[in-house]
Design an enzyme around this catalytic site. Structure first.
Site, PDB file in Angstrom:
ATOM      1  CB  SER A  86      60.143  82.442 -12.903  1.00  0.00           C
ATOM      2  OG  SER A  86      60.563  80.917 -13.773  1.00  0.00           O
ATOM      3  CG  HIS A  89      63.525  82.664 -16.610  1.00  0.00           C
ATOM      4  ND1 HIS A  89      64.676  81.311 -15.861  1.00  0.00           N
ATOM      5  CD2 HIS A  89      62.339  81.497 -15.509  1.00  0.00           C
ATOM      6  CE1 HIS A  89      64.188  81.074 -14.903  1.00  0.00           C
ATOM      7  NE2 HIS A  89      62.466  81.321 -15.122  1.00  0.00           N
TER       8      HIS A  89
END
Length: 297
Positions: A48, A278
């Site tokens: 990711s 993230h």
């Protein structure tokens, strides 16, 4: 090989629930400069941090992949003759080697199958999910609620005198080796680059609980874990004829504790479009710039 996994969105929901427990918690992307990178076929492998979940614009909901992630920026800068980005949120080394399923449960072939004999450049960013990234963040965030000034997460993972996370890093090294050897067999002439991971918590000090809900004394521990993971990736790359791209150093001062206009990585409650913990668009741009600089060197 198809196997179950905790979907990234479910992990994000768990982290969002923590935001309620910690009440009061608080795109334009520049084009990378041209670099002397291979201009042939470019294949991007990874998890990711590569795919860019929730970074606009999402072009693959099964893998939560953005068209403004660092591979897309690098491919545009290099003028790659062809480009295949098969990175996928939740991916481990097994997904690269054997295939798996994406966030929607759709079966995926091995990422490695995208690497062909005429591939000129392969980038790979993997290992975070092999050591259990989402679970570690969730466990440590939950533990911080009961002991925000202590080290409940470190106490948990080092109980009995054995550092479980360091053991996971050690166990992941041969898996990364298998990935790199698989790439080399598929594309003997390709330039292969392994990327590390950018800073999530500050490079010094004790963090910013509850904005990033990691207990003060756990911040140095988790920082050391990430640095150990990056060191393993660098050493494994060197041992297998690959190049290592350091994205941690340029991210120092741009961690999740910094302002929304500075940070590369979002915190528990993102203020820029990205999944919790993230990279945002700025982080993807930063990793693209670091990768191009490494290729150009």
């Amino acid at each position: 090989m198809t196997r179950p996994r905790l979907p990234l969105l479910r992990a994000a929901a768990r982290l969002a629930a923590l935001a309620t427990a910690t009440a009061g918690v608080l795109l334009a992307v520049a084009t990378p400069a041209s670099a002397a990178v291979p201009t042939g076929r470019y294949v991007a492998l990874g998890d990711s941090y590569t795919s860019g979940p929730l970074v606009p614009t999402q072009i693959d909901l099964n893998c939560l992949r953005s068209n403004r992630n660092y591979p897309a920026l690098v491919a545009a800068s290099a003028g790659s003759s062809s480009f295949a980005d098969v990175s996928c949120s939740g991916a481990t080394t097994d997904d690269i080697l054997y295939g798996g399923t994406g966030q929607l449960g759709i079966t995926l072939p091995p990422q490695l199958s995208a690497v062909t004999s005429n591939t000129a450049l392969v980038t790979v960013q993997i290992g975070g999910n092999d050591i259990g990234f989402a679970g570690i963040i969730g466990d440590c965030a939950e533990a911080s609620l009961s002991s925000p000034l202590g080290s409940p997460c470190k106490n948990r993972y080092t109980a009995g005198g054995v550092d479980q996370l360091q053991a996971r890093i050690t166990a992941t090294a041969p898996k990364v080796t298998s990935v790199l050897q698989g790439i080399r067999r598929a594309a003997p002439g390709a330039r292969v680059v392994v990327l590390g991971y950018p800073a999530i918590v500050p490079d010094s000090g004790y963090g910013c609980w509850p904005v990033v809900p990691i207990a003060y004394q756990d911040v140095p521990y988790l920082r050391a874990v990430e640095k150990s993971l990056n060191a393993m990736l660098a050493n494994t790359a060197a041992a297998n004829g690959a190049t290592y791209a350091d994205v941690y150093t340029p991210s120092i001062g741009r961690d999740a504790c910094k302002s929304s206009g500075t940070r590369w990585v979002e915190g528990l409650v993102p203020q820029n479009a990205a999944a919790p913990f993230h990279p945002n668009a700025r982080g993807e741009q930063g990793m693209a710039t670091a990768l191009l600089a490494r290729l150009n060197s």
